[in-house]
Motif scaffolding. Structure first.
Motif, short mmCIF file in Angstrom:
data_model
loop_
_atom_site.label_atom_id
_atom_site.label_comp_id
_atom_site.label_asym_id
_atom_site.label_seq_id
_atom_site.Cartn_x
_atom_site.Cartn_y
_atom_site.Cartn_z
N ILE A 405 38.16 33.19 27.22
CA ILE A 405 37.26 33.37 28.60
C ILE A 405 37.06 32.41 29.19
CG2 ILE A 405 34.58 33.67 29.22
CD1 ILE A 405 35.20 35.51 27.60
N GLY A 406 37.33 33.16 30.43
CA GLY A 406 38.49 32.84 32.11
C GLY A 406 37.68 33.31 32.99
N TYR A 407 38.75 32.49 34.41
CA TYR A 407 38.41 33.11 35.66
C TYR A 407 39.60 32.77 36.52
CZ TYR A 407 37.70 28.70 37.33
OH TYR A 407 36.89 27.47 37.79
N VAL A 408 40.16 33.50 37.69
CA VAL A 408 40.68 32.56 38.34
C VAL A 408 40.31 32.60 39.92
CG1 VAL A 408 42.24 35.02 36.59
CG2 VAL A 408 41.43 35.56 39.16
N ASP A 409 41.22 31.81 40.31
CA ASP A 409 40.87 31.64 42.20
C ASP A 409 41.19 33.01 42.91
OD1 ASP A 409 43.09 30.50 42.16
OD2 ASP A 409 42.76 28.72 41.84
N ASN A 410 41.23 32.13 44.38
CA ASN A 410 41.47 33.42 44.99
C ASN A 410 43.21 33.07 45.26
OD1 ASN A 410 38.80 34.34 46.08
ND2 ASN A 410 39.00 32.23 47.56
N CYS A 411 43.66 32.23 44.52
CA CYS A 411 45.40 31.64 44.85
C CYS A 411 45.71 32.45 43.53
CB CYS A 411 45.65 30.35 44.93
SG CYS A 411 44.75 29.65 46.63
N GLU A 412 45.13 33.03 42.75
CA GLU A 412 45.15 33.15 41.54
C GLU A 412 45.39 33.19 40.38
OE1 GLU A 412 49.18 35.91 42.53
OE2 GLU A 412 46.63 38.30 42.85
N ASN A 413 45.05 31.81 40.12
CA ASN A 413 44.92 30.21 39.38
C ASN A 413 44.00 30.94 38.04
OD1 ASN A 413 47.40 28.38 40.12
ND2 ASN A 413 45.75 28.00 42.01
N LEU A 414 44.54 30.85 36.61
CA LEU A 414 44.01 30.84 35.83
C LEU A 414 43.11 29.75 35.43
CD1 LEU A 414 42.71 33.14 33.65
CD2 LEU A 414 44.77 32.69 32.30
N TYR A 415 41.84 29.84 35.37
CA TYR A 415 41.08 29.12 34.83
C TYR A 415 40.62 28.93 32.78
CZ TYR A 415 41.42 27.22 39.66
OH TYR A 415 41.58 26.60 40.26
N ILE A 416 40.56 28.29 32.08
CA ILE A 416 40.06 28.79 30.62
C ILE A 416 38.28 28.37 30.58
CG2 ILE A 416 40.37 28.78 28.16
CD1 ILE A 416 42.80 30.42 30.27
N THR A 417 37.16 29.17 30.04
CA THR A 417 36.25 28.37 30.26
C THR A 417 35.67 28.27 28.67
OG1 THR A 417 34.91 30.82 30.92
CG2 THR A 417 35.23 28.58 32.76
N GLY A 418 35.78 29.61 27.91
CA GLY A 418 36.67 29.21 26.26
C GLY A 418 36.15 29.96 25.63
N ARG A 419 36.03 30.53 24.93
CA ARG A 419 36.13 31.41 23.62
C ARG A 419 35.56 32.94 22.96
NH1 ARG A 419 37.86 26.49 21.11
NH2 ARG A 419 37.23 25.83 19.28
N LYS A 420 35.58 33.47 22.89
CA LYS A 420 34.80 34.67 22.86
C LYS A 420 34.05 34.35 21.24
CE LYS A 420 33.90 39.51 23.33
NZ LYS A 420 34.90 40.69 23.87
#
Length: 538
Positions: A405-420
Motif C-alpha cells: 500500500i502506498g501513494y505518489v506525490d505530485n512529483c511522482e515520488n512513491l511512498y510506502i505506507t503498509g502492506r495488504k
C-alpha cells in the motif's frame, strides 16, 4: 535506458574484453579475476554437462556467499540450466519441500552449516522428488588448486559441447527461480529471465552511478534477488570488485570496509541499524563509504537520517521492489534532497510503470491517495512456478498486484505506507505467519495459534506466537526445540505467550488487533530485552 537483449554469459564475455585480469571478487583474502571466473565456470559447466545437466534442467544451489556459489551460478547460466536458489539456513524438511515443489534434479551444495553433509545424506536416503544427484561444490580455499592442469585436460570435444550449450541459451530463457515467502504457508518460486536480471542490474548501476573503481561489500545473501541483481550481477555489468564475507555479521562488515576501503554497501535497514549499534564501530575507518542501496523493508525517517549521519554516507538511496520485479521498481534520485530520500522510495525506473488503485473497487487513484501499488514492465516475473491460480491473482493484464500500500506525490515520488497482507519482515527476511502457525499446530497440546510481527529496535519486527493450549499449559522450551528441528531459526518466534482463549470479533474471528495490543504490552514489561532470547512465556 535502452534495454539490452543479452544473456548473463554474454555479459561476462563483454567483461573479459577489457577487464579479464582485473579483480572480480575476494574471499578470505584470496582474489579471483574475471578470467578466473570464466575459466572456473567453464570447468564446472563441462562437469555439469557430463553429469547430464542440460538446457532447462532445474539445479538447486544451497550455499552461502562464497566463490563457489558464484562459479556454480555462472556455470549454470552458461549452459541454460535453471538455478533454483535456496536459503542456506533451510533445514531438512524445508529443503525436501522446496526440492519437490521446484522439480530439482540436481543439488549443488556447500558448507551451509556444521551438519550440511548429514542433512544431504538424509535427503539422499529419502529419494526426494526428482533429485538424481547431490554435488558438493568443494572447499573454496582450495578450489583453484590444480586448475591449470584441469584446463589442459579439457579436450576440444568438451569445449565444443559447452559452446553448443551456450549458443542455445536466449535472453528470454528462465535463468533462476528465486523464492519469496509472500503470505502463503509455503514459499513460491519466482521465475526470472536472463533479460530481466541483466537489465535490472544495469539499471541499478545507472541509478547509483557505480563505476569500475568501486568496491562493494556483499552484506546481503546472494540467494536473495537483492544480493543477486544489485550485487553480483551489478558488479558483472560494470566490473567493480565485490568482497564476500565468511559470515554476514556486523563485525565482518566493519572489518571489510576498513581493510579494503569499501565504497558501496547495500543492505536491508536492519544491517545498517545493527552497524550503528555495534560497540566497536568507532574503531574502524568507514570514511571510504560512498553509496549504497537501502531496501528490503520499510526504513523510518529518523533511522534513515541517523544512518546517513553516523556512517557519513554521501549517497544512500532508498529503493522499492519485490522478488517478483527482479527486484527493483523505484530508486531515489541520485541528487534528491535528504528531505525526500528519508521518506520516499523514489521514482519508478525507465521502461517500468506503476499505478495506485483502490483496494475496494480497483479504480485508479490520484496523487496522495493511498491504495495498492501495481507494477508493469520488463522486470515483472514470468510467474510463480507451478502456481496457476496465484499467477492469475497476482498478474492481470500485465499488471503485477504487489500487495503493498502506498501513494505518489505530485512529483511522482512513491511512498510506502503498509502492506495488504501481514507479512512479517525481520532483518529483511519476508516471513509467512501461516507457515509458522502450521508448524506450531503440529506440536502436542496446541489448540489454536496466531502468529504476527511486533515492532522492536534494530531487527524492526520480532515474531510473536499466541497459543491457546490444552488446560492452559504448554512446555514452551519443548516447543522451541521442536520448531528448531522443522523450520529455520529465523522463523522461530522470539515471544511465545499462552492464552486461555483469544479475544474474538463479533463475526467469530480472532481479534488480531486486540491480541497485538496485549502482546505489545507484555513485551514492554520485559525491560531486560535480549536479542538472543528465544521465547517468553505468559
Amino acid at each position: 535506458m535502452r534495454l539490452e537483449n543479452i544473456t548473463i554469459g554474454q555479459v561476462l564475455l563483454q567483461r573479459l574484453k577489457t577487464m579479464a585480469d582485473e579483480n572480480a571478487f575476494e574471499y578470505r583474502d584470496a582474489f579471483y579475476t574475471w578470467r578466473d571466473l570464466d575459466e572456473l565456470s567453464d570447468v564446472f559447466a563441462v562437469k555439469l554437462l557430463k553429469c547430464g545437466i542440460k538446457y532447462d534442467t532445474h539445479v538447486a544451489i544451497w550455499g552461502g556467499n562464497t566463490p563457489n556459489w558464484i562459479i556454480t551460478y555462472v556455470a549454470l547460466a552458461k549452459i541454460g540450466a535453471v538455478s533454483v536458489l535456496i536459503n542456506p539456513r533451510y533445514k531438512e524438511e524445508e529443503l525436501a519441500k522446496t526440492f519437490e515443489y521446484s522439480d530439482v534434479e540436481y543439488v549443488c551444495y556447500g558448507d551451509c552449516c556444521s551438519n550440511s553433509k548429514n542433512i544431504i545424506d538424509h535427503l539422499n536416503d529419502r529419494n526426494i522428488g526428482k533429485v538424481k544427484e547431490y554435488m558438493y561444490m568443494g572447499k573454496n580455499e582450495h578450489y583453484r588448486e590444480g586448475r591449470a592442469q584441469i584446463l589442459k585436460n579439457l579436450n576440444p570435444s568438451d569445449m565444443e559441447n559447452l559452446k553448443k550449450a551456450e549458443n542455445k541459451v536466449t535472453p528470454q530463457h528462465i535463468a533462476s527461480i528465486v523464492f519469496t515467502s509472500g503470505t502463503t504457508s509455503f514459499p513460491k518460486g519466482v521465475m526470472l529471465t536472463h533479460y530481466q536480471l541483466v537489465n535490472i542490474s544495469r539499471e541499478a548501476v545507472e541509478q547509483m552511478k557505480w563505476e569500475t573503481g568501486d568496491r562493494m561489500c556483499m552484506s546481503v545473501p546472494l540467494f536473495h534477488c537483492f544480493g543477486l541483481s544489485t550485487g553480483f550481477l551489478a558488479s558483472l555489468r560494470v566490473g567493480f570488485c565485490i568482497y564476500l564475507l565468511p559470515e554476514l555479521h556486523t563485525s565482518c562488515i566493519l572489518k571489510c570496509i576498513h581493510k579494503y576501503k569499501i565504497t558501496i554497501l547495500n543492505g536491508v535497514p536492519t544491517i545498517f541499524l545493527a552497524l550503528l549499534s555495534n560497540p566497536e564501530r568507532r574503531k574502524y575507518d568507514l570514511s571510504s563509504l560512498k553509496s549504497g542501496i537501502i531496501a528490503g523493508s520499510k526504513v523510518f525517517k529518523e533511522d534513515y537520517l541517523k544512518i546517513c549521519k553516523e556512517l557519513k554516507f554521501k549517497k544512500l538511496q532508498q529503493s522499492y521492489g519485490q522478488t517478483e520485479t527482479s527486484p527493483c521498481v523505484t530508486f531515489n534520485g541520485y541528487d534528491d534532497s535528504m528531505n525526500i530520500k528519508c521518506i520516499s522510495v523514489g521514482k519508478v525506473i525507465p521502461n517500468v510503470k506503476i499505478k495506485i488503485v483502490s483496494t475496494k473497487d480497483g479504480h485508479d487513484l490520484g496523487p496522495y491517495e493511498s491504495g495498492e501499488i501495481l507494477v508493469k514492465g520488463f522486470n515483472v516475473m514470468k510467474g510463480y512456478y507451478k502456481c496457476t491460480r496465484q499467477n492469475c491473482e497476482k498478474v492481470k493484464d500485465g499488471w503485477l498486484y504487489t500487495g503493498d500500500i502506498g501513494y505518489v506525490d505530485n512529483c511522482e515520488n512513491l511512498y510506502i505506507t503498509g502492506r495488504k497482507k501481514d507479512i512479517i519482515i525481520r532483518s529483511g527476511e519476508n516471513i509467512s505467519p501461516v507457515e509458522i502457525e502450521e508448524a506450531i499446530l503440529r506440536y502436542p497440546g496446541v489448540l489454536q495459534v496466531k502468529v504476527f510481527g511486533i515492532p522492536v529496535p534494530v531487527v524492526q519486527e520480532e515474531i510473536a506466537a499466541c497459543i491457546v493450549a490444552e488446560n492452559g499449559k504448554l512446555d514452551v522450551d519443548g516447543l522451541v526445540r521442536y520448531l528448531k528441528k522443522h523450520i529455520a531459526d529465523y522463523k522461530v518466534p522470539k515471544y511465545i505467550y499462552i492464552f486461555k482463549k483469544f479475544p474474538m470479533n463479533l463475526n467469530g474471528k480472532v481479534n488480531v488487533k486486540q491480541l497485538k495490543k496485549e502482546v505489545q504490552w507484555k513485551v514492554s514489561k520485559e525491560e531486560d530485552y535480549d536479542f538472543n532470547r528465544t521465547a517468553s512465556t505468559d
